[in-house]
Design a protein around this motif. Structure first.
Motif, mmCIF file in Angstrom:
data_model
loop_
_atom_site.group_PDB
_atom_site.id
_atom_site.type_symbol
_atom_site.label_atom_id
_atom_site.label_comp_id
_atom_site.label_asym_id
_atom_site.label_seq_id
_atom_site.Cartn_x
_atom_site.Cartn_y
_atom_site.Cartn_z
ATOM 1 N N LEU A 178 -73.514 -38.037 -94.005
ATOM 2 C CA LEU A 178 -72.447 -37.675 -93.334
ATOM 3 C C LEU A 178 -71.473 -38.957 -93.245
ATOM 4 O O LEU A 178 -71.973 -39.874 -92.779
ATOM 5 C CB LEU A 178 -72.568 -37.296 -91.718
ATOM 6 N N ILE B 263 -68.121 -40.523 -91.050
ATOM 7 C CA ILE B 263 -67.170 -40.098 -89.718
ATOM 8 C C ILE B 263 -66.177 -41.425 -89.809
ATOM 9 O O ILE B 263 -66.259 -42.283 -89.892
ATOM 10 C CB ILE B 263 -67.982 -40.382 -88.587
ATOM 11 N N VAL C 29 -65.281 -36.365 -88.506
ATOM 12 C CA VAL C 29 -66.164 -36.066 -89.630
ATOM 13 C C VAL C 29 -65.695 -35.886 -90.741
ATOM 14 O O VAL C 29 -64.645 -34.778 -91.050
ATOM 15 C CB VAL C 29 -67.151 -34.955 -89.268
ATOM 16 N N GLY D 147 -69.836 -33.908 -95.881
ATOM 17 C CA GLY D 147 -71.205 -33.947 -95.833
ATOM 18 C C GLY D 147 -71.648 -32.610 -95.776
ATOM 19 O O GLY D 147 -70.872 -31.541 -95.518
ATOM 20 N N ASP D 148 -72.777 -32.300 -95.879
ATOM 21 C CA ASP D 148 -73.442 -30.831 -95.415
ATOM 22 C C ASP D 148 -73.389 -30.540 -94.090
ATOM 23 O O ASP D 148 -74.528 -30.727 -93.463
ATOM 24 C CB ASP D 148 -74.710 -30.701 -96.411
ATOM 25 N N THR D 149 -72.369 -30.078 -93.709
ATOM 26 C CA THR D 149 -72.433 -29.654 -91.987
ATOM 27 C C THR D 149 -73.306 -28.560 -91.627
ATOM 28 O O THR D 149 -73.267 -28.266 -90.405
ATOM 29 C CB THR D 149 -70.878 -29.348 -91.729
ATOM 30 N N SER D 150 -74.136 -27.761 -92.536
ATOM 31 C CA SER D 150 -74.746 -26.804 -92.051
ATOM 32 C C SER D 150 -76.123 -27.381 -91.509
ATOM 33 O O SER D 150 -76.724 -26.607 -90.711
ATOM 34 C CB SER D 150 -75.227 -25.808 -93.366
ATOM 35 N N ARG D 151 -76.303 -28.304 -92.072
ATOM 36 C CA ARG D 151 -77.645 -28.989 -91.725
ATOM 37 C C ARG D 151 -77.491 -30.355 -90.932
ATOM 38 O O ARG D 151 -78.318 -30.806 -90.318
ATOM 39 C CB ARG D 151 -78.433 -29.555 -92.836
ATOM 40 N N TYR D 152 -76.387 -31.098 -91.277
ATOM 41 C CA TYR D 152 -75.872 -32.375 -90.504
ATOM 42 C C TYR D 152 -74.676 -32.211 -89.835
ATOM 43 O O TYR D 152 -73.833 -31.879 -90.058
ATOM 44 C CB TYR D 152 -75.807 -33.491 -91.633
ATOM 45 N N THR D 153 -75.033 -32.666 -88.663
ATOM 46 C CA THR D 153 -73.808 -32.332 -87.271
ATOM 47 C C THR D 153 -73.566 -33.965 -86.701
ATOM 48 O O THR D 153 -74.601 -34.544 -86.764
ATOM 49 C CB THR D 153 -73.931 -31.578 -86.612
ATOM 50 N N TRP E 75 -71.832 -41.890 -80.874
ATOM 51 C CA TRP E 75 -71.698 -40.570 -81.782
ATOM 52 C C TRP E 75 -73.125 -40.122 -81.725
ATOM 53 O O TRP E 75 -73.840 -41.113 -82.162
ATOM 54 C CB TRP E 75 -71.017 -40.543 -83.368
ATOM 55 N N PHE F 42 -75.642 -37.980 -84.064
ATOM 56 C CA PHE F 42 -76.042 -37.478 -85.335
ATOM 57 C C PHE F 42 -77.390 -36.632 -85.218
ATOM 58 O O PHE F 42 -78.303 -37.075 -84.741
ATOM 59 C CB PHE F 42 -76.439 -38.422 -86.267
#
Length: 328
Positions: free
Chosen positions: A56, A58, A64, A67-73, A85, A87
């Protein structure tokens, strides 16, 4: 001389500008894993990496970037005094284990570690165990499907057993590990035996419980049987006595009732005899009731024998023949 001191102090100041917590995180497979990266000075770009791969990115201005926002926020917790921040990796797997890095471009890169573990099952084989007093009781506990290997322990009636009283072996099954632990205790009293298994990521151990049962001595069984038989015989005798008494009381009552019925029948018969008319004739023919005949045979002949002078007068009235008999 002053310049040397400044050069030595400057790297320490830079190193203190970025803070990453926690530096070590242990979680169970399927759980989330979060890290916080704080910066005390203005920055431009922050990148999060796992084992050298960027997950990810930022921007301080745009947030942001990709990145793969379904798994990484990433969530911004920045204040006036600190840039911060958080993660998060969702639904972690064993592949997520390793090095997690917070890299702030042109400032500093800080590394942390992530360990993903797996909890399996635990059970004591054979269930409850019954042994004689003083014998050795052996219990076997199996912890299956753990990573890393499960930490197996035992307790008896809630008291932890010393590690010298049991031994544990480990066997790999694919990417997981199975543990087998054997406990030996002297059977002195009945007790609850519990096997516990855990890994560092599991705060509450998984458990399996059985009971140790001390077999009753033969002498105690003999006494119990003797007491039971004695009680049964005594109860049977009491029941027989009660039955005999009830029967004896019931028999006189039946006889008394029977006598009352007989006396009642006799009274009824005598009342009927008193109403018979021995001189009643119907239809011109002499017809006597059995009771009238009995009255004639029992009374009239006796009177005839004492005095033979008597007169009989027969009259007919409205189809009925009436006989009047005068005895002197």
């Amino acid at each position: 001389m002053r310049k040397c001191k400044l050069l030595l102090f400057f790297p320490l100041v830079v190193a203190a500008e970025v803070l990453l917590v926690p530096r070590e995180r242990v979680v169970l497979r399927g759980s989330p894993a979060s890290y916080n990266c704080s910066i005390s000075v203005p920055w431009e770009v922050m990148s999060w990496l796992r084992n050298g791969t960027v997950l990810l990115t930022i921007s301080i201005k745009h947030g942001v970037l990709g990145g793969d926002t379904s798994r990484y926020t990433a969530v911004n917790y920045t204040t006036d005094e600190n840039y911060k921040w958080e993660f998060t990796i969702r639904n972690v797997t064993r592949k997520d284990s390793g090095e997690i890095t917070c890299d702030v471009t042109d400032i500093q890169s800080i590394r942390a570690h992530l360990s993903v573990q797996e909890g399996g099952t635990v059970s004591i084989l054979g269930g409850n165990l019954t042994v004689k007093h003083g014998d050795q009781a052996v219990f076997v506990c199996v912890a299956s499907g753990w990573f890393p290997e499960a930490q197996v322990s035992w307790s008896v009636n809630g008291i932890m057993v010393d590690t010298g009283n049991y031994n544990t072996s480990v066997e790999p099954i694919g990417t997981l590990l199975n543990s087998r632990s054997t406990l030996t205790v002297a059977a002195s009293d009945s007790a609850q035996v519990q096997c516990l298994a855990k890994v560092p990521a599991l705060f509450i151990p998984q458990t399996s419980s059985v009971f140790l049962i001390i077999e009753t001595l033969q002498a105690d069984r003999t006494v119990l049987i003797a007491v039971t038989v004695t009680f049964s015989v005594a109860a049977l005798v009491v029941l027989l006595i009660v039955g005999i008494v009830c029967y004896c009381k019931r028999k006189p009552e039946k006889q008394s009732h029977y006598q009352e019925e007989v006396m009642s029948h006799r009274q009824s018969t005598e009342e009927i005899h008193g109403k018979d008319n021995p001189g009643f004739i119907t239809g011109g023919h002499e017809s006597y009731l059995s009771n009238s005949e009995a009255a004639k045979s029992s009374q009239i002949p006796d009177i005839s024998q004492t005095n033979s002078n008597h007169q009989t007068d027969i009259k007919t009235h409205e189809g009925m023949t009436i006989r009047h008999q005068t005895i002197v």
